[in-house]
Design a protein around this motif. Sequence first.
Motif, PDB file in Angstrom:
ATOM      1  N   VAL A 283      40.136  11.760 -17.148  1.00 14.33           N
ATOM      2  CA  VAL A 283      39.239  11.423 -18.252  1.00 14.33           C
ATOM      3  C   VAL A 283      39.971  11.635 -19.564  1.00 14.33           C
ATOM      4  CG1 VAL A 283      37.073  11.919 -17.059  1.00 14.33           C
ATOM      5  CG2 VAL A 283      38.281  13.766 -18.251  1.00 14.33           C
ATOM      6  N   SER A 284      39.379  11.139 -20.627  1.00 18.41           N
ATOM      7  CA  SER A 284      39.957  11.336 -21.955  1.00 18.41           C
ATOM      8  C   SER A 284      38.883  11.823 -22.912  1.00 18.41           C
ATOM      9  CB  SER A 284      40.573  10.035 -22.467  1.00 18.41           C
ATOM     10  OG  SER A 284      39.580   9.036 -22.637  1.00 18.41           O
ATOM     11  N   LEU A 285      39.332  12.528 -23.930  1.00 21.89           N
ATOM     12  CA  LEU A 285      38.467  12.998 -25.010  1.00 21.89           C
ATOM     13  C   LEU A 285      38.953  12.328 -26.289  1.00 21.89           C
ATOM     14  CD1 LEU A 285      38.502  16.787 -24.042  1.00 21.89           C
ATOM     15  CD2 LEU A 285      36.765  15.095 -23.469  1.00 21.89           C
ATOM     16  N   PRO A 286      38.186  11.362 -26.814  1.00 27.27           N
ATOM     17  CA  PRO A 286      38.666  10.560 -27.952  1.00 27.27           C
ATOM     18  C   PRO A 286      38.947  11.418 -29.184  1.00 27.27           C
ATOM     19  CG  PRO A 286      36.742   9.543 -26.910  1.00 27.27           C
ATOM     20  CD  PRO A 286      36.867  10.918 -26.335  1.00 27.27           C
ATOM     21  N   ARG A 293      37.559  22.705 -34.478  1.00 26.43           N
ATOM     22  CA  ARG A 293      36.846  23.654 -33.617  1.00 26.43           C
ATOM     23  C   ARG A 293      36.819  23.179 -32.170  1.00 26.43           C
ATOM     24  NH1 ARG A 293      32.918  24.076 -30.646  1.00 26.43           N
ATOM     25  NH2 ARG A 293      32.312  21.920 -31.124  1.00 26.43           N
ATOM     26  N   SER A 294      36.518  21.912 -31.940  1.00 31.55           N
ATOM     27  CA  SER A 294      36.449  21.400 -30.571  1.00 31.55           C
ATOM     28  C   SER A 294      37.830  21.405 -29.916  1.00 31.55           C
ATOM     29  CB  SER A 294      35.837  19.998 -30.546  1.00 31.55           C
ATOM     30  OG  SER A 294      36.567  19.097 -31.351  1.00 31.55           O
ATOM     31  N   PHE A 295      38.856  21.102 -30.695  1.00 32.93           N
ATOM     32  CA  PHE A 295      40.220  21.135 -30.173  1.00 32.93           C
ATOM     33  C   PHE A 295      40.598  22.561 -29.756  1.00 32.93           C
ATOM     34  CE2 PHE A 295      44.773  21.772 -30.714  1.00 32.93           C
ATOM     35  CZ  PHE A 295      45.313  20.681 -30.050  1.00 32.93           C
ATOM     36  N   GLY A 364      31.994  19.863 -27.021  1.00 30.88           N
ATOM     37  CA  GLY A 364      31.121  18.972 -27.773  1.00 30.88           C
ATOM     38  C   GLY A 364      31.589  17.544 -27.849  1.00 30.88           C
ATOM     39  N   VAL A 365      32.490  17.156 -26.963  1.00 31.75           N
ATOM     40  CA  VAL A 365      32.993  15.780 -26.909  1.00 31.75           C
ATOM     41  C   VAL A 365      32.744  15.255 -25.504  1.00 31.75           C
ATOM     42  CG1 VAL A 365      35.006  14.282 -27.131  1.00 31.75           C
ATOM     43  CG2 VAL A 365      34.744  16.255 -28.651  1.00 31.75           C
TER      44      VAL A 365
END
Length: 568
Positions: A283-286, A293-295, A364-365
Amino acid sequence: MNNKQPDNRVGRRSLLSGAAAVAGGAALSTALPAGTAHAAPKPLAGAAGAGAAHVAATPGIIDIAPADPRFPDLVRGTNQRWVAAPEKVRLVTTTAQAETAVREAVTAGKRLTVRSGGHCYEDFVFNNQVQVVVDMSGMNQVYFDPAKNAFAIEAGASNLQVYETLYKLYGVTIPAGSCHSVGAGGHISGGGFGLLSRQLGLTVDYLHGVEVVVVKANGTVETVTATRDDTGDLQDLWWAHTGGGGGNFGLITRYWMRTPGATGTDPTKLLPKPPSEVFVHAVSLPWPDMNQRSFQTLVQNWGRWHEANSAPNSPYAGLFGLLKLNSNAGPRSAIGLLTQMDATIPNARTLLNDYLAAVTAGVGVTPQAMTVPMGEHAALPQLDEPRRLPWYIATDYLSGGNPTLYGKYKSAYARKGLSSFQVSALWKHLSNSAFTNPDALVQIDSYGCKINTVASDATAVPQRDSILKLQYQVYWTNPADEAKNLAWIRDFYKDMYAETGHVPVPNFTNDGCYVNYPDKDLGDPAFNTSQETWGSLYYKGNFTRLKKAKRTWDPTNFFRHAQSIPLQ
C-alpha cells in the motif's frame, strides 16, 4: 537494489531449461526421492575441486576486445555511473579458466577486477585503472555436489537462478536477496540477506565452503577450497567469505551451501525449506495527505513495532516489511509499505492484520493502492489487499531491476527505532519541496529474529543485534544531474548522523554499515568526521581478523579496490 522496472519481465523465465539448469544430467540425477542413490557428477576437466558437469563441450576463455560489439555491455554494471575501458573482458566458464585468467594477468602485470552480477554501487570493478575484467556470468551452475554433500553455487549465478534451481528440484532455498539479477559471487561474500532472513538468518549462515583462486607471495596462482570444518589459515579464508566482501582475497569461483549441523545425504534436508505460501501486501500513503506529525508517527510506529517483535522466538519471524520513505516530489508521490508474511504459520492473517494496524495507528492517512514504482519495486496496485501466493511465484514477482539508471547508495544498521533527532532529519530531507526527484528514498527493512541468534564473530558480519537496516538510494537518468543528486543524499546522510560524526558509529541506536551497499564516502574525511574508519563501520571488531586473512591469502594485494581489505 535498483529502481523502476516494467511489469513484463519476460526473459527471466524457464531458467531450468537454460543456464541455470543444474549441471546437466549429473544434477538432474540428484533430484531423486529420499533414500535413492545419487550418481556422482563428472568433474569439469581441469577444474580444481569442481564436481560439476556440462552437457555440451566447454568453450575456452572468451576474450572480448573493444572492437567487439558486445564490449559496451561487458564494461559496465547495473549502475551506469561506472564504465571502464579495459584492454579486454575475459569470460570464463570453469575454475581452470578462471585460474588461467588470473595467472596470465599476474605474469603480464595487468590490473584485474572480477564481475559476477554487476550490481556495482561503487567503481570497484569498473574504474579507470582496470586493464582486464574477468566476467563470471558464464560460470552460473547450481547443483548438488555429493562429494561435498552440499549445494554448489557458481559465482556467476543470479539470485533467481539459485532460487529456482534449489526450490524446484529440491524444495529448499537460502535466505538471499530479493533483486533477481544480483550475482552470487559478491552477494554471498558480503553476508547476504533478504525477505526470509528474519525466519532463516543471513545467507552466509549456510556457507559450508568456498573455492577461490589466490595469488601467493611469490606470484604463483592456485585454486584453494576452504570449508567451515577446516582449521588454521583455511578456516580464516572460509570465515573471511562469510561477510568480508568481494574483491578482497581472490577470485571466487563457487560456494557450497549446507545448513550447519545437517546430517545425512538427502539433498532435500540439507538446506531450509521456504514457506509454501506467503501473504504479500503493498500500500501507499500519499504525500499530499501527510504532515510532519503523521510522518513522525509512522516512522516511530515502525521502530516501536520492530523493537517489540524482533526476538528470535517472535511469532513475527516470518514477517519481513519494507518501509519505503520516498521523497515528496509532487502530487503523485507516496510512502510505500510492502510486506511479505509466511502464510503457513498459525493465525498468519490475524498477525499480519495486527502488524498493519500497529504500523499505521494514529497516522491519520488512509492507505491506498501502490500505483507508482518505489525504489526497486514496480507499482503493485493489485496487492492493496493481502494476497496469498505460492512462495516462488511471490519471490519471482517481487524481484526487479533497471540497468539503465545512475545511482548512489548509503546504508546503516539500527539497534532500536530511530531517534527523534533522526526522524526530524528524515522529514527535513524527504519533504524538501526544492528537491523534485521522485526516485529518491530511504528504504527501512525489517531485520533481527533468526539473524541475531549468531555470535558477532562467528561470521565476518558483526551486526547481530540490529532490528532494522536502512538503505539510502537516489537514481537519475541524465548524467548532468549527478551533482545535485549526490549533494542531496550526502547532505541527508550527514544530517541523519550528525551526532556521531556524520556516519552511523555503533552506539545505542546505530550499528555501522552494510558492506554489500558500499559507500566510498565513508573513507573521505569530508563526509566522515568520526574516529571510525570505513573498515570499522563495516566490520567492527572483525576487521582485525579480516586483515590477517588478507595478509595470508593475498599478500601482494593483487585483488584490490577502493575499499578492499588492507594488509595492515
